[in-house]
Enzyme design. Structure first.
Site, short mmCIF file in Angstrom:
data_model
loop_
_atom_site.label_atom_id
_atom_site.label_comp_id
_atom_site.label_asym_id
_atom_site.label_seq_id
_atom_site.Cartn_x
_atom_site.Cartn_y
_atom_site.Cartn_z
CG ASP A 97 -2.00 1.25 1.48
OD1 ASP A 97 -2.25 1.68 0.31
OD2 ASP A 97 -2.32 1.31 2.48
CB VAL A 123 -8.77 -5.25 -1.12
CG1 VAL A 123 -9.11 -4.75 -2.50
CG2 VAL A 123 -7.41 -5.28 -0.84
P1 IMP Z 1 1.85 -0.35 3.90
O1 IMP Z 1 2.85 -0.39 4.91
O2 IMP Z 1 1.03 0.97 3.80
O3 IMP Z 1 2.42 -0.84 2.60
O4 IMP Z 1 0.63 -1.18 4.46
C1 IMP Z 1 0.94 -2.73 4.34
C2 IMP Z 1 -0.18 -3.25 5.36
O5 IMP Z 1 -1.28 -2.29 5.49
C3 IMP Z 1 -0.49 -4.57 4.79
O6 IMP Z 1 0.31 -5.59 5.18
C4 IMP Z 1 -1.90 -4.78 5.47
O7 IMP Z 1 -1.89 -5.37 6.52
C5 IMP Z 1 -2.38 -3.28 5.36
N1 IMP Z 1 -3.35 -2.92 4.28
C6 IMP Z 1 -2.96 -1.97 3.41
N2 IMP Z 1 -3.93 -1.77 2.49
C7 IMP Z 1 -5.01 -2.58 2.84
C8 IMP Z 1 -6.30 -2.86 2.40
O8 IMP Z 1 -6.77 -2.54 1.37
N3 IMP Z 1 -6.91 -4.04 3.03
C9 IMP Z 1 -6.56 -4.45 4.19
N4 IMP Z 1 -5.25 -4.36 4.71
C10 IMP Z 1 -4.62 -3.43 4.14
#
Ligand code: IMP
Ligand code: MG
Length: 199
Positions: A97, A147
């Site tokens: 994300d 999602v």
């Molecule tokens: P990042 O550090 O922002 O890349 O977030 C990664 C983590 O956020 C992932 O391992 C997920 O646990 C959570 N996450 C991010 N987007 C979503 C989503 O759309 N649905 C569910 N969990 C999400």
């Protein structure tokens, strides 16, 4: 809730990811590091498609809190990792994300002396990256929607869905009404279904 990727589409995506991993590593031994909790279904499906010697380890990272869909402070727990010195490591997470989770984990794994570190995610959200790194292997590119399913949750719900679904604001409202009362339930949590808000 709208199905974004069916169970069959997910299965062929995992086939493709496993082919790529096989091409990358051949028969070399691999340490697969899965990120709890969202990657458990992906890890289970992926490792059963690989034939090289695998040691599996899970670390935990959480950046989402309660019913908020925007990331909060990142907490990492890596205490069950084996010695990584000189080893090839494949880091597996459910979603890229903002990328902050994988970036922090790659830095930690590097500090532990891994010979190589590659990262693999089931899905990457469009237009959300806040870091310079890119995951090495991506199953699917998806639009900027929240999602659930195939391991991914919203406030603990829907991890067990066999498909990947996009939440709309009605789903989020229903989940909050339907969930068991929490100690902090009286506190209103700002929710942004598009995930754009920052905390
Ligand atoms: P990042 O550090 O922002 O890349 O977030 C990664 C983590 O956020 C992932 O391992 C997920 O646990 C959570 N996450 C991010 N987007 C979503 C989503 O759309 N649905 C569910 N969990 C999400
Ligand atoms: Mg996660």
């Amino acid at each position: 809730m709208q199905v974004l990727l069916s169970a069959a589409e997910l299965a062929s995506g995992i086939d493709r990811l496993a082919d790529t991993v096989r091409r990358e590593y051949g028969r070399r031994p691999l340490v697969v590091v899965g990120v709890l909790t969202g990657s458990i279904v992906l890890v289970a499906d992926l490792i059963r498609r690989l034939e090289c010697p695998i040691e599996l380890s899970m670390v935990s990272a959480s950046s989402y809190r309660g019913t908020a869909t925007a990331p909060g402070r990142l907490e990492l727990r890596l205490d069950s990792l084996p010695d990584l010195a000189g080893r090839d490591v494949l880091l597996v997470d459910d979603i890229f994300d903002t990328g902050r989770t994988l970036e922090a984990l790659v830095a930690e794994l590097r500090r532990r002396g891994a010979a190589s570190i590659r990262s693999l995610v089931l899905v990457q959200k469009a237009g959300r990256a806040e870091v310079a790194m890119q995951p090495d292997f991506v199953g699917f590119d998806i639009p900027d929607v929240f999602v659930v399913g195939y391991g991914l949750d919203f406030d603990g719900a829907w991890r067990h869905l066999p498909h990947l679904a996009a939440l709309d604001s009605a789903d989020i409202a229903a989940a909050r009404v339907g969930s068991a009362p929490r100690p902090d339930a009286h506190r209103p949590t700002p929710v942004d279904p598009a995930g754009d808000a920052r905390t």
